[in-house]
Motif scaffolding. Structure first.
Motif, PDB file in Angstrom:
ATOM      1  N   PRO A 117     -20.398  53.031  39.306  1.00  0.00           N
ATOM      2  CA  PRO A 117     -19.541  52.694  38.698  1.00  0.00           C
ATOM      3  C   PRO A 117     -19.555  52.622  37.214  1.00  0.00           C
ATOM      4  O   PRO A 117     -20.776  51.802  36.999  1.00  0.00           O
ATOM      5  CB  PRO A 117     -18.957  51.167  39.343  1.00  0.00           C
ATOM      6  N   ILE A 118     -18.516  52.922  36.601  1.00  0.00           N
ATOM      7  CA  ILE A 118     -18.507  53.166  35.197  1.00  0.00           C
ATOM      8  C   ILE A 118     -17.334  52.843  34.610  1.00  0.00           C
ATOM      9  O   ILE A 118     -17.227  52.643  33.661  1.00  0.00           O
ATOM     10  CB  ILE A 118     -18.514  55.110  35.014  1.00  0.00           C
ATOM     11  N   GLY A 119     -16.194  52.382  35.547  1.00  0.00           N
ATOM     12  CA  GLY A 119     -15.142  51.280  34.909  1.00  0.00           C
ATOM     13  C   GLY A 119     -13.901  51.651  35.946  1.00  0.00           C
ATOM     14  O   GLY A 119     -14.601  51.909  37.863  1.00  0.00           O
ATOM     15  N   TYR A 120     -12.656  50.822  36.219  1.00  0.00           N
ATOM     16  CA  TYR A 120     -11.714  50.405  37.320  1.00  0.00           C
ATOM     17  C   TYR A 120     -10.307  50.886  36.735  1.00  0.00           C
ATOM     18  O   TYR A 120     -10.340  50.341  34.970  1.00  0.00           O
ATOM     19  CB  TYR A 120     -12.502  49.487  37.811  1.00  0.00           C
ATOM     20  N   ALA A 121      -9.677  51.305  37.494  1.00  0.00           N
ATOM     21  CA  ALA A 121      -8.433  50.950  36.652  1.00  0.00           C
ATOM     22  C   ALA A 121      -7.139  50.002  37.818  1.00  0.00           C
ATOM     23  O   ALA A 121      -7.477  49.846  39.141  1.00  0.00           O
ATOM     24  CB  ALA A 121      -7.537  51.877  36.499  1.00  0.00           C
ATOM     25  N   VAL A 122      -6.331  49.336  37.677  1.00  0.00           N
ATOM     26  CA  VAL A 122      -5.586  48.282  38.730  1.00  0.00           C
ATOM     27  C   VAL A 122      -4.001  48.890  37.935  1.00  0.00           C
ATOM     28  O   VAL A 122      -3.570  49.477  36.781  1.00  0.00           O
ATOM     29  CB  VAL A 122      -5.654  47.052  38.025  1.00  0.00           C
ATOM     30  N   TYR A 137      -4.239  50.480  34.799  1.00  0.00           N
ATOM     31  CA  TYR A 137      -4.514  50.323  33.454  1.00  0.00           C
ATOM     32  C   TYR A 137      -6.029  49.686  33.135  1.00  0.00           C
ATOM     33  O   TYR A 137      -6.218  49.480  34.243  1.00  0.00           O
ATOM     34  CB  TYR A 137      -3.627  49.041  32.965  1.00  0.00           C
ATOM     35  N   SER A 138      -6.762  50.854  32.948  1.00  0.00           N
ATOM     36  CA  SER A 138      -8.250  50.241  32.338  1.00  0.00           C
ATOM     37  C   SER A 138      -8.417  48.727  32.206  1.00  0.00           C
ATOM     38  O   SER A 138      -7.478  48.192  31.396  1.00  0.00           O
ATOM     39  CB  SER A 138      -9.005  51.339  31.916  1.00  0.00           C
ATOM     40  N   GLY A 139      -9.741  48.395  32.775  1.00  0.00           N
ATOM     41  CA  GLY A 139      -9.387  46.874  32.398  1.00  0.00           C
ATOM     42  C   GLY A 139      -9.608  46.640  30.503  1.00  0.00           C
ATOM     43  O   GLY A 139      -9.004  45.712  29.909  1.00  0.00           O
ATOM     44  N   SER A 140     -10.404  47.894  30.108  1.00  0.00           N
ATOM     45  CA  SER A 140     -10.669  47.577  28.631  1.00  0.00           C
ATOM     46  C   SER A 140      -8.968  47.939  27.683  1.00  0.00           C
ATOM     47  O   SER A 140      -8.873  47.302  26.404  1.00  0.00           O
ATOM     48  CB  SER A 140     -11.250  48.617  27.600  1.00  0.00           C
ATOM     49  N   LYS A 141      -7.866  47.935  28.411  1.00  0.00           N
ATOM     50  CA  LYS A 141      -6.356  48.407  27.829  1.00  0.00           C
ATOM     51  C   LYS A 141      -6.166  47.024  28.313  1.00  0.00           C
ATOM     52  O   LYS A 141      -5.193  46.690  27.264  1.00  0.00           O
ATOM     53  CB  LYS A 141      -6.125  49.644  28.638  1.00  0.00           C
ATOM     54  N   LEU A 142      -6.712  46.303  28.574  1.00  0.00           N
ATOM     55  CA  LEU A 142      -5.521  44.761  28.904  1.00  0.00           C
ATOM     56  C   LEU A 142      -5.684  43.554  28.655  1.00  0.00           C
ATOM     57  O   LEU A 142      -5.569  43.035  27.845  1.00  0.00           O
ATOM     58  CB  LEU A 142      -6.192  44.339  31.207  1.00  0.00           C
TER      59      LEU A 142
END
Length: 341
Positions: A117-122, A137-142
């Motif tokens: 895994p390299i990232g996630y989005a919600v 939205y990706s986690g870093s954008k939150l």
């Protein structure tokens, strides 16, 4: 350009008039913030926050107006709270995804060709595009500390053997008290020159507040957690190092959230935990002041003030309950004496 009594706009031409060459600014926003801070300090104006990459992403104008038309909170704010709570409750990526799906959040995990895994989005189900597609939205954008690499580092600091659901809240005050002693010692003799240990304690304190805000009744815990959110992040976007004391706080937050609420018999423990957290946040504010972080220090102080009602209310409720028991016992004793007579 002065548009109102409380602000001005500054415009700059980025093309030279003699050569028509374009000037490409580099890191212009951080440089602008640094220049504004110097002007504020020189003229005695209100000192605003520095561009230290600790602020969470605010909803854009389109998000705010769309949410207002639909009479709801912007999806970015809802997702940030849900992701933060799931990050505290989970101990792995699988548990994180399960917690988010249980909260009604759509999750999409990105994987490398190797399968890692390299990232996630919600996405929030109520937030849709004009075509009816979910808005992810990706986690870093939150928030800066909600990216997948930082979450994996967070979960690595938890001991799998301590993820029980039964946790006496009365132990929480002792854990917070030890954290306060470490921060106070850093304020007095400067043992924390590298700032990594205290930054870990500060970040973990935000987790404890968020865990109590998600389970406890009343608004002071949630209000304090939201206000302390800015103070909990490390300036510059650097990775937080979790020392043993910070790790204890993180385990406390994890187990408090897993406990699914504060039982009535733990009201005194909740009050003791609130008192200990108020003292810890005041020490954190003093430490932030000494390290040139006035905005984070103010956030910590205001969060401590918001938490004071949570420390006082249980005491008044306990006194009222004791008075009620005393009156009831007196009446029962009088009734028994009357029946014997």
């Amino acid at each position: 350009m002065r548009h109102a009594e409380d602000h001005i706009h500054i415009a700059a031409v980025l093309v030279r008039q003699d050569t028509l060459r374009r000037f490409w600014p580099h890191h212009d926003y951080p440089k602008l913030r640094a220049a504004v801070l110097r002007i504020e300090q020189r003229l005695g104006l209100t000192v605003t926050a520095a561009a230290d990459r600790t602020a969470a992403r605010r909803p854009g104008r389109g998000e705010v107006e769309k949410a207002a038309r639909q009479s709801r909170v912007p999806a970015r704010l809802v997702l940030r709270r849900a992701v933060h709570r799931a990050a505290i409750e989970a101990g792995s990526l699988a548990e994180f995804v399960t917690a988010l799906e249980g909260a009604g959040v759509q999750v999409m995990v990105r994987q490398a060709p190797s399968g890692d895994p390299i990232g996630y989005a919600v996405a929030w189900p109520q937030e849709r595009t004009a075509a009816g597609e979910p808005v992810f939205y990706s986690g870093s954008k939150l928030a800066p500390d909600l990216s997948l690499p930082r979450l994996l580092r967070r979960w690595g600091s938890l001991d799998p053997g301590e993820r029980g659901r039964d946790f006496p809240i009365s132990r929480g005050a002792r854990v917070v008290g030890r954290a306060r002693d470490r921060v106070a010692r850093g304020n007095s003799d400067g043992l924390w020159n590298d700032a990594e240990g205290v930054d870990g304690i500060v970040h973990a304190t935000g987790d404890v507040l968020a865990a109590m805000g998600a389970t406890a009744d009343g608004g002071p815990w949630r209000s304090a957690a939201e206000r302390f959110d800015r103070a909990a992040r490390t300036p510059g976007g650097t990775t937080t190092t979790f020392e043993p004391v910070g790790g204890d706080l993180r385990r406390l937050a994890h187990r408090l959230l897993r406990a699914r609420g504060v039982r009535a018999k733990d009201a005194a423990g909740a009050a003791a935990l609130a008192v200990a957290l108020v003292a810890l946040m005041r020490e954190i504010a003093a430490w932030q002041d000494t390290h040139g972080r006035p905005y984070q220090a103010n956030a910590a102080r205001e969060a401590a003030d918001l938490l004071v009602p949570a420390a006082i209310a249980p005491v008044g409720a306990a006194a009222a309950a004791a008075r009620t028991r005393q009156v009831r016992n007196t009446r029962e004793r009088d009734a028994a004496l009357g029946s014997r007579l």
